[in-house]
Write a protein that holds these residues in place. Sequence first.
Motif, PDB file in Angstrom:
ATOM      1  N   ALA A 172       0.828  -1.209   0.000  1.00 27.69           N
ATOM      2  CA  ALA A 172       0.000   0.000   0.000  1.00 27.69           C
ATOM      3  C   ALA A 172       0.865   1.261   0.000  1.00 27.69           C
ATOM      4  N   SER A 173       0.346   2.328  -0.600  1.00 28.07           N
ATOM      5  CA  SER A 173       0.935   3.641  -0.400  1.00 28.07           C
ATOM      6  C   SER A 173       0.674   4.037   1.051  1.00 28.07           C
ATOM      7  N   ILE A 174       1.632   4.744   1.649  1.00 28.01           N
ATOM      8  CA  ILE A 174       1.497   5.084   3.071  1.00 28.01           C
ATOM      9  C   ILE A 174       1.539   6.592   3.240  1.00 28.01           C
ATOM     10  N   TYR A 175       0.532   7.125   3.932  1.00 27.80           N
ATOM     11  CA  TYR A 175       0.458   8.541   4.282  1.00 27.80           C
ATOM     12  C   TYR A 175       0.443   8.668   5.803  1.00 27.80           C
ATOM     13  N   SER A 176       1.030   9.751   6.304  1.00 29.07           N
ATOM     14  CA  SER A 176       0.889  10.053   7.733  1.00 29.07           C
ATOM     15  C   SER A 176       0.025  11.296   7.886  1.00 29.07           C
ATOM     16  N   ILE A 177      -0.733  11.310   8.963  1.00 29.61           N
ATOM     17  CA  ILE A 177      -1.611  12.445   9.253  1.00 29.61           C
ATOM     18  C   ILE A 177      -1.184  13.033  10.591  1.00 29.61           C
ATOM     19  N   SER A 178      -0.667  14.268  10.561  1.00 29.21           N
ATOM     20  CA  SER A 178      -0.284  14.956  11.796  1.00 29.21           C
ATOM     21  C   SER A 178      -1.401  15.904  12.211  1.00 29.21           C
ATOM     22  N   TYR A 179      -1.261  16.484  13.397  1.00 27.02           N
ATOM     23  CA  TYR A 179      -2.290  17.390  13.891  1.00 27.02           C
ATOM     24  C   TYR A 179      -2.324  18.635  13.003  1.00 27.02           C
ATOM     25  N   PRO A 180      -3.496  19.075  12.578  1.00 25.13           N
ATOM     26  CA  PRO A 180      -3.568  20.206  11.634  1.00 25.13           C
ATOM     27  C   PRO A 180      -2.947  21.469  12.217  1.00 25.13           C
ATOM     28  N   PRO A 181      -2.094  22.159  11.448  1.00 28.01           N
ATOM     29  CA  PRO A 181      -1.506  23.412  11.932  1.00 28.01           C
ATOM     30  C   PRO A 181      -2.589  24.474  12.112  1.00 28.01           C
ATOM     31  N   LYS A 182      -2.366  25.364  13.056  1.00 22.24           N
ATOM     32  CA  LYS A 182      -3.278  26.478  13.338  1.00 22.24           C
ATOM     33  C   LYS A 182      -4.672  25.998  13.734  1.00 22.24           C
TER      34      LYS A 182
END
Length: 779
Positions: A683-693
């Motif tokens: 699978a392609s892998i993405y990370s999701i961090s906490y949204p800025p601002k």
Amino acid sequence: MKKMAIIGMSGRFPDAEDVDQFFSNLLSGRKSVKELTKAEKQESPFSSFQNFVPVASTIKGATSFDNDFFKISNIEAESTDPQQRVFLTCCYEALESSGYLGLENNVGVFGSSSLSSYHLNKVANDANWKPGFNYADFIGNDPSSLAIRVAYKLNLIGPAETIECGCSSSLAAVCTACNSINNNECDMALVGGVSISFPQYSGYNYVEGSTMSKDGQILPFDKNASGIVKGDGCGVILIKPFELAKKDRDQIYAIIDGFGISNDGNHKVGYTAPSEIGETAAINQAVKMANIRTEDIDYVETHGTGTRLGDPIEIRGIGRAYKFKKDHLIGSVKANIGHLDAAAGIVGLIKVALILKNNIIPKSIGVKRLNPNLNLQKQNLKIETKHNIPIDPNSKHYCAVTSLGIGGTNVHLILENYVSDSPSYEGGNKQFEIPISAKTNESLYKQIVRITEFIRKNKQLSLSKVVNTLIYGRVRYEKMIVLHAKTINEFADGLIDLCNAGIEQLVEETKSKSWDCYNFPERNTKTSYQKVALPTYCFIGRKLTNGGEQFKPIESRSTNTNIDVLNTTSILDEMVKIWSKTLDEPVGPDDNFFELNGDSLLAVDVISNINKRLSVDCDTSVINQYVTPRLLTNYLLQKIETLPDNVQKLRDGDKGSVLFLIHPAGGSTYCFKQLVDKVKTNASIYSISYPPKMRDNLSIIELAKIYKREILALSGVNRIIIGGYSFGGNVAIEVARQLEKETSKKYLVMLIDSLVPNAYASKPREESQYLKVFPLAWA
């Protein structure tokens, strides 16, 4: 208490870059306190003072550091107190000299350092410095980071503690380390101290009534003694239980039989004054723990600061505790190298251990006319100023060392010599394959030169011990050469040939050699072999500036300027400049951030400066995927809005399948950087961090709604997998719940977390074992 063996040792001392040269200097009666040169006097910040004393006793190479070896960026290395850099290097050497580097990581670290005058000097002399909190500077100059940095860089999982109690700190650290091993908190312990003052060659301003010497001489026990002269240096030892060291056939310098530690309280004339009552209490504790007859003590290494009142008080404390019936020798290493403050105790201990190892007591220097208040005859104490005194190598001997901290913490240790009764195995007529390795060809060549010099001076060495030490006791680095020899003389000849051939020939030979070409046995802690203390790794120190110029962000061109009006070349040029200034080293367009020893703190600085200069709003996590200036430039040119600021692609894969990894409670996704390399998925892998601002009080349901929209907008595939680490796992479940409700599909959720405590092994696992249990961390 279990007796402790000293099995590893390293140090930097005035006029000596290792412990062997240090002890050789003591035997020759060398004095390392020297008058400053004319240029040094002119540059000293004290040169205009009326009572300027132009002397110094310092070490070479304090401003150089092999930060590439330790994977520390240039900018972090420059902002870090040289005391921490030197201590880290010496800890590596002490562990390597024992043969356990890279094997036994249940090792504690206990260290002491002086106040960071490096940082104070940098601030005082930096016209651009502005008050504020810089986390990298804080960590690099906070004494509490001293031991922790070593544990992190050398992967040591025992206690890591910085001990501070004035001049007796490093000897108090030895007591703490012994207790830690006895309490089964660690199997072995690195213990030491470091003290380096900046500017190094500056002398000092004498103040009447202070502890500093009026005439620039430090003369313990002498009638003309007027105080201390500060010295620079570092000392580190490695200790483990004696019985275990003997069983493992370790190189044993000396045995710690007992120790005592006390404080004066207020039973003295002032805070800085010593107390014979407190010192006596510490000595009595040590004698009781060691369970020896006091008359068996051959020599006492005193604190011996060279103060007219302090020396007699210390002598009375020794006499009061030991009650010697015949003459016993005393001395003080401070006469040779000055007072090393937080490192004074460990240097005295190293001197005593080398006395017992080499069977000789160095003569004392700096004593011409005894201080009449000492009353040495009454205490049955003697100072030998003319000759080194040999001791019988086949008999049992004991030496003691005292360290008295300003304010009142007294420490006393008693050491015993080790007489080995195990025969050496020489291997008959066997031909040995002998490897030497390093990270770079330059280090390898210098190491060969150093080992050559050592072998030529020590032709009596056992070749089998040398071979075993280099095969079982050293980390195996990528640049490697192998020699063949049946005798120590053949080995020496082979080394000399390599030295004569030069580094160019060595580079050619290492191209065709690798560890796979040879059938060397694996290194492990279960292998018991006879060891010898060979020269350790040759670091290639890079000259570091005194703190380095602080990076000043380039002002944005205007509020209307953005990346859309810049071309690829100009953005790439700006990107390279920003990376170079932030990392404080030359950076090319295709240089990898992590190979430049970048870390999360530097990533924050790099992205922050990019955002200011290019008027963009990147999240720091983008550097996980776009690891070079060129890749990051291409990312910016493809319009940042193609991915939300809080989403990063970590790996390309099968377009029909996507794995989204949601951040833990901290909000960042650096934890996924190495994890993705171990995940076996197409699978392609993405990370999701906490949204800025984004406000920081969002509920899990509100966060899940945001991430659900981002996942649906990005995926466009049949199979979506949602994963989360720790807190992110809770969010992942809620995202899957909302997606199932909205799309009527089923979604696979992967929960990632630490294993429960009882799942961890007491010893480090091999990589194959780790990979086998790794899936247990996924649910």
